[in-house]
Write a protein that holds these residues in place. Structure first.
Motif, PDB file in Angstrom:
ATOM      1  N   UNK A  75     -32.851 -27.150 -51.470  1.00  0.00           N
ATOM      2  CA  UNK A  75     -34.634 -26.505 -51.019  1.00  0.00           C
ATOM      3  C   UNK A  75     -33.671 -25.065 -51.101  1.00  0.00           C
ATOM      4  N   UNK A  76     -34.392 -24.308 -51.523  1.00  0.00           N
ATOM      5  CA  UNK A  76     -34.366 -22.746 -51.429  1.00  0.00           C
ATOM      6  C   UNK A  76     -35.315 -22.179 -50.560  1.00  0.00           C
ATOM      7  N   UNK A  77     -35.606 -21.285 -49.651  1.00  0.00           N
ATOM      8  CA  UNK A  77     -36.573 -20.565 -49.135  1.00  0.00           C
ATOM      9  C   UNK A  77     -35.937 -19.100 -49.964  1.00  0.00           C
ATOM     10  N   UNK A  78     -37.246 -18.439 -50.656  1.00  0.00           N
ATOM     11  CA  UNK A  78     -36.788 -17.126 -50.772  1.00  0.00           C
ATOM     12  C   UNK A  78     -37.866 -16.028 -50.361  1.00  0.00           C
ATOM     13  N   UNK A  79     -36.929 -15.227 -49.912  1.00  0.00           N
ATOM     14  CA  UNK A  79     -37.417 -14.073 -48.890  1.00  0.00           C
ATOM     15  C   UNK A  79     -36.853 -12.749 -49.089  1.00  0.00           C
ATOM     16  N   UNK A  80     -38.240 -12.183 -49.523  1.00  0.00           N
ATOM     17  CA  UNK A  80     -38.127  -9.963 -49.765  1.00  0.00           C
ATOM     18  C   UNK A  80     -36.876  -9.621 -48.969  1.00  0.00           C
ATOM     19  N   UNK A  81     -36.691  -8.846 -49.528  1.00  0.00           N
ATOM     20  CA  UNK A  81     -35.879  -7.947 -48.271  1.00  0.00           C
ATOM     21  C   UNK A  81     -36.843  -7.260 -46.826  1.00  0.00           C
ATOM     22  N   UNK A  82     -37.645  -6.744 -47.720  1.00  0.00           N
ATOM     23  CA  UNK A  82     -38.441  -6.068 -46.590  1.00  0.00           C
ATOM     24  C   UNK A  82     -39.765  -7.287 -46.014  1.00  0.00           C
ATOM     25  N   UNK A  83     -39.788  -8.770 -45.968  1.00  0.00           N
ATOM     26  CA  UNK A  83     -40.122  -9.416 -45.131  1.00  0.00           C
ATOM     27  C   UNK A  83     -39.088  -9.845 -44.180  1.00  0.00           C
ATOM     28  N   UNK A  84     -38.057  -9.554 -44.002  1.00  0.00           N
ATOM     29  CA  UNK A  84     -36.903  -9.718 -42.856  1.00  0.00           C
ATOM     30  C   UNK A  84     -36.356  -8.660 -41.640  1.00  0.00           C
ATOM     31  N   UNK A  85     -36.997  -8.976 -40.932  1.00  0.00           N
ATOM     32  CA  UNK A  85     -36.850  -8.110 -39.540  1.00  0.00           C
ATOM     33  C   UNK A  85     -35.788  -7.315 -39.350  1.00  0.00           C
TER      34      UNK A  85
END
Length: 345
Positions: free
Chosen positions: A133-143
């Motif tokens: 199970x994978x979470x795909x997270x945009x660079x800009x979304x992570x603080x």
């Protein structure tokens, strides 16, 4: 229901299945050179759930090896991070000079815009499919800035302890039961996933101060809610017990919930009542006395249970059970509320 897209290679002829999978990987993560002994009949499935800025992808596939070469990285550099939780089988990953061997319930973290390698084998020497199970997270979304995250690339993180366990539980619940949530929940659930991921990464960096205060607050609220849900049946559960379990003062715990829709005590009470309503409406439990159901969810005293229930619903639990069982059965879904860190009670 949450927006979900399913890709099942069995929908096309055997000879087209591997190509279908390569196209999926390129669209949802980043292009890879994939090698597998099952290319002639690549039976695989992916369910992609949209949660606002992030995606949760539930994968099932045969054993494979993938490499994102420097050339592929130059040609296509999607600015996404991937947090992949191994569910079944063993794997390995490498990036930025680091590598990790993975077993079930472990995360790997990597940057989709950079070269990396992955390998995943199913159980029984590859005969059973691998699952993740994978979470795909945009660079800009992570603080967290990319240079701070660089030391974690290619690294392994536990999915059975602390924030990692809560994040794993959250991702698995979303991946397996997206039908239990409304489309309007997507953005809020995405925020929860980002908060948990950011806090876990910050702790592995030993730099939690790099995570914004509000993100850490929401992540701690999620931990507290999950703890309460696990211990609802304990009649001694109280705000003080919850505070002690999380090594904070009672005052700090109450301050933590000031931005929430309920106090700690009311959250415990409302969740207990919700579980009681569900059981009272369950035809399978029709023969169980009301006091047994109340005691199961933290109301051991029959008279006290009756008073609390009557105050909340206008009638006692016995009358409520007799009057509207069908409505009650639809009102509460305990499977969904076991992972409800956003507080959508």
């Amino acid at each position: 229901m949450l927006r979900r897209t399913t890709v099942d290679t069995e929908q096309v002829p055997a000879g087209d299945r591997f190509g279908m999978w390569l196209d999926l990987v390129a669209r949802t993560a980043s292009p890879l050179r994939i090698r597998t002994e099952h290319a002639h009949d690549f039976t695989a499935r992916a369910e992609i759930v949209e949660l606002g800025p992030i995606q949760v992808v539930n994968y099932r596939y045969p054993s494979l090896e993938g490499v994102r070469t420097p050339r592929l990285a130059r040609e296509s550099a999607p600015e996404i991070y991937t947090l992949a939780l191994t569910v079944n089988g063993d794997g390995a990953a490498s990036q930025a000079g680091r590598s990790a061997v993975l077993g079930p319930e472990e995360f790997i973290f990597y940057d989709g815009s950079r070269p990396h390698g992955v390998r995943h084998l199913g159980d029984d020497d590859g005969r059973e499919p691998a699952r993740s199970v994978v979470a795909v997270i945009p660079h800009a979304a992570l603080p967290l800035p990319p240079d701070r995250l660089a030391p974690l690339l290619g690294g392994r993180m536990s999915g059975t302890e602390g924030i990692g366990a809560l994040l794993a539980q959250f991702l698995l619940q979303i991946a397996r039961h997206p039908e239990q949530y409304h489309a309007t929940d997507a953005a809020r659930l995405g925020t929860v996933g980002l908060d948990l991921a950011s806090t876990m990464l910050g702790r592995h960096l030993v730099a939690e101060d790099a995570v914004p205060t509000e993100v850490r607050r929401r992540a701690l609220v999620a931990q507290v809610r999950a703890y309460i849900q696990r211990h609802l049946g304990d009649a001694t559960l109280s705000p003080q017990v919850v505070a002690d379990a999380h090594h904070v003062s009672l005052r700090t715990l109450h301050r933590l919930f000031e931005a929430e829709e309920s106090t700690v005590a009311s959250y415990i009470r409302e969740l207990r009542l919700a579980r009681c309503r569900h059981d009272l409406a369950d035809p399978v439990l029709r023969g169980q006395p009301v006091q047994v159901i109340g005691a199961r969810w933290g109301f051991p005293d029959k008279a006290h249970f009756s008073r609390v229930f009557r105050k909340a619903h206008g009638v006692g639990p016995q009358a409520w059970r007799a009057g509207q069982p069908e409505e009650a059965a639809r009102e509460v879904n305990p499977a969904a509320s076991t992972v409800n860190p956003v507080g959508a009670d």
